[in-house]
Design a protein around this motif. Structure first.
Motif, PDB file in Angstrom:
ATOM      1  N   ALA A   1      20.718  53.415  74.525  1.00 47.16           N
ATOM      2  CA  ALA A   1      21.747  52.389  74.375  1.00 47.16           C
ATOM      3  C   ALA A   1      21.078  51.031  74.450  1.00 47.16           C
ATOM      4  N   ASP A   2      21.415  50.177  73.487  1.00 43.15           N
ATOM      5  CA  ASP A   2      20.854  48.818  73.428  1.00 43.15           C
ATOM      6  C   ASP A   2      19.325  48.832  73.550  1.00 43.15           C
ATOM      7  N   ASN A   3      18.706  49.715  72.780  1.00 42.27           N
ATOM      8  CA  ASN A   3      17.238  49.816  72.744  1.00 42.27           C
ATOM      9  C   ASN A   3      16.615  50.181  74.087  1.00 42.27           C
ATOM     10  N   ALA A   4      17.444  50.733  74.965  1.00 44.69           N
ATOM     11  CA  ALA A   4      16.892  51.159  76.244  1.00 44.69           C
ATOM     12  C   ALA A   4      17.321  52.601  76.503  1.00 44.69           C
TER      13      ALA A   4
END
Lengths: 392, 254
Positions: free
Chosen positions: B15-18
């Motif tokens: 999610a959100d590049n994490a």
């Protein structure tokens, strides 16, 4: 499927215009004409050409596509009672149902030397379809066909395009008073074919016209089905299915011109797309002129995008010049067969390939049933299956 | 006897590049005939557990094992899991335009049973199941979940549960959004499947309300991505009285 989920790169624009002057007519870069010289060579930014990759038209639009004799093989299989003639370009029945609206149609009209005229005499009710096979031979060709039904005649016509080549053609349907014509035009071309066509239907008093356009093949197919009415009480149903694969361009531009009062029209086109650079264009113009009181019309376009990289342009346009109508509406939606649908079906034990098949078959089912010609319906279902197989 | 064994299951999502770890070591064993209620506050990871067991591609299993009768479930594709006997009744069933309920049910039953059900007995079977769930026969001709109300979607999920007779049924918040009548009808459907004794049930819920209709053998409190406490039906009564606060303090929940 969330119908609002429009894939990247697509447009789904719609408009309802109440205009003193027809924008449908003025959007074209030149008025209709039989003379190719009346149309400037398109450069691609014109409204009627802006979605079409001109470089893939093989010169049909700029006069460089030179036809060869018998560039397509046309065979007509007609039941008894039907007249099949080959006529010269000067025959009065050519162009009676409509005038070319763009340069390619005018080019085809200007270039043809021979045309086929198929006549179903008045009150003749055919029990078997008229079958027209148009087979490309790899060459360039221009064509013109006229199908005329006398008063109260009834006929089903199947036009089957196969093989490869470059074809620009006009097809005229003259439907007499009280007559019923169903035409199924199948574009089952090989992958390199280019086909541009204008279909003109002139619907007589109390007559009914049903057009089913089925487009699978070709590198580029651009068809322009148009309907006008000769009197009142007419009915037009325009159905279409297309399955647009990787790098294919399929363009369907419809016009229903409600120029007379008390006629109906119903348009429903559905397309599935898959693969990189698959591009489908659907333009639905419905014009209700000031004189066309009592008009009832509806048009719909649905697209199902099966993979990334495909693009849809869907533009319904309804133009109403009188308020005295029975009904007018339009709908356009482009949805995606998405991972959530796939997950849901697979979570019920259904393998991915079958899940895809289930969805696409379901998507097309109601239109396939409208065709009413069993062998065409079966072939179509097989074709859809084959397209899906090829994608997996 | 069919047994689903979950051992030290860790699951994360992107999610959100994490990468975010949602499940942090879940241990649970569900046997055929048993009913386990998994209760927990929002965001505790209950639904992640459900979707991970069914194989949703959004979730990445980072460690741990899940086996069904010794077979590695995590190695199976989504459809293989379903055919092996894992069923997930979804909290938000997906609309599938163009596919009728009757066509969908038959295709699914054919896949799960390994052969097409005989038409005559199948039609009767579906009709009777639908009647018991108070579903109008016209339902069969509608497109899957398209335009269904919340209650209709849930009944449709339970209809599938009854027809597919899984070894392990995971019910993800089947009670959410249902009025009392719909809750009773849906619960009766679940109980019919439970009474067969062939199905192990994992009932995921936020509320104790459904447990008045479906009596669990075991209750687990889910918090912070793992099972925080396990007990018998009395644990649900405790939650009813005290809420989840005792488990969410100290930031163990998301």
């Amino acid at each position: 499927m969330a119908e609002a989920s429009i894939p990247v790169g697509s447009t789904t624009a719609g408009s309802i215009a109440v205009a003193a002057e027809s924008t449908v007519a003025t959007r074209m870069s030149a008025p209709p004409s039989f003379d190719v010289a009346d149309f400037p060579v398109p450069h691609g930014r014109e409204e009627e050409w802006r979605f079409t990759p001109l470089e893939r038209l093989r010169g049909l639009h700029d006069g460089t596509a030179i036809a060869v004799r018998d560039g397509v093989r046309v065979e007509v299989e007609a039941p008894e009672g039907v007249t099949v003639e080959t006529v010269g370009a000067g025959d009065a029945r050519l162009g009676k149902a409509g005038t070319p609206v763009d340069r390619v149609a005018a080019q085809a009209y200007s270039a043809v030397e021979k045309a086929s005229v198929i006549t179903v005499p008045k009150e003749t009710v055919l029990t078997e379809p008229i079958r027209i096979s148009v087979q490309g031979t790899g060459e360039t060709a221009y064509g013109h066909q006229v199908i005329e039904l006398g008063a109260f005649a009834e006929a089903v016509v199947v036009i089957d395009h196969t093989g490869t080549g470059v074809l620009a053609a006009n097809v005229d349907y003259l439907i007499g008073d009280g007559a019923k014509l169903t035409v199924v035009s199948i574009q089952d071309w090989d992958e390199k074919a280019v086909h541009v066509g204008q279909h003109n239907a002139l619907v007589g008093r109390d007559a009914s016209f049903k057009s089913v356009i089925v487009t699978f093949g070709g590198d580029l197919v651009r068809l322009h089905p148009r309907v006008t009415y000769a009197a009142t009480g007419g009915e037009a149903q325009l159905f279409g299915l297309y399955f647009t694969d990787r790098a294919q361009h399929h363009e369907h531009r419809l016009l229903v011109d409600h120029n007379k009062p008390h006629n109906t029209s119903n348009v429903a086109y559905k397309g599935a797309l898959q693969g990189e650079a698959a591009h489908a264009v659907w333009i639905g113009d419905v014009l209700i002129r000031a004189a066309a009181e009592g008009t009832d019309t509806y048009e719909l376009n649905r697209n199902l995008v099966l993979t990334d990289g495909a693009r849809v342009d869907s533009v319904p346009n309804l133009e109403i010049e009188t308020g005295e109508i029975a009904g007018a509406g339009h709908a356009s939606a482009t949805g995606r067969f998405d991972d959530e649908q796939l997950f849901y079906l697979m979570a019920r034990g259904i393998p991915a390939a079958e899940a895809r098949r289930l969805v696409v078959r379901g998507f097309f089912a109601e239109l396939v049933q409208q065709i009413g010609v069993p062998d065409v319906q079966e072939r179509l279902i097989d074709k859809i299956e084959a397209e899906l197989e090829a994608s997996l | 006897m069919a047994t689903l064994e979950i051992r030290d299951l860790h699951v994360s999502v992107e999610a959100d590049n994490a990468t975010k770890e949602i499940l942090k070591g879940v241990d649970l064993t569900v046997k055929q005939g048993e009913t386990h209620a998994i209760m927990g506050p929002n965001g505790s990871g209950k639904s992640t557990l459900a979707y991970s067991l069914a194989g949703h591609p959004k979730y990445t299993i980072t460690s741990g094992t899940v086996t069904l009768d010794g077979e590695d479930v995590l190695e199976m594709s989504v459809d293989e899991r379903a055919r092996a006997g894992v069923f997930l009744a979804m909290q938000y069933p997906v609309e599938v335009p163009g596919v009728s309920v009757s066509n969908f049910l038959r295709t699914s039953a054919t896949a799960i049973r390994g052969e097409a059900p005989k038409l005559r007995t199948w039609v009767k079977e579906v009709k009777e199941s639908m009647e018991r769930l108070n579903m109008d026969p016209s339902f069969a001709e509608r497109n899957v979940n398209e335009g269904f109300s919340g209650g209709e979607k849930k009944r449709h999920e339970i209809l599938q549960l009854e027809l597919l007779k899984p070894k392990i049924a995971i019910l993800d918040e089947t009670d959410s959004g249902l009025d009392v009548d719909a809750l009773r009808i849906v619960s009766e459907g679940v109980n019919r499947v439970r009474e067969s004794g062939d199905t192990g049930t994992l009932l995921i819920t936020h509320y104790t309300r459904i447990l008045r209709y479906i009596k669990p053998d075991h209750v687990h409190v889910f918090a912070g991505g793992r099972i925080a406490e396990s007990g018998g039906p009395e644990l649900a009564d405790k939650l009813e009285a005290e809420g989840y606060e005792a488990y969410t303090k100290g930031g163990t929940a998301q």
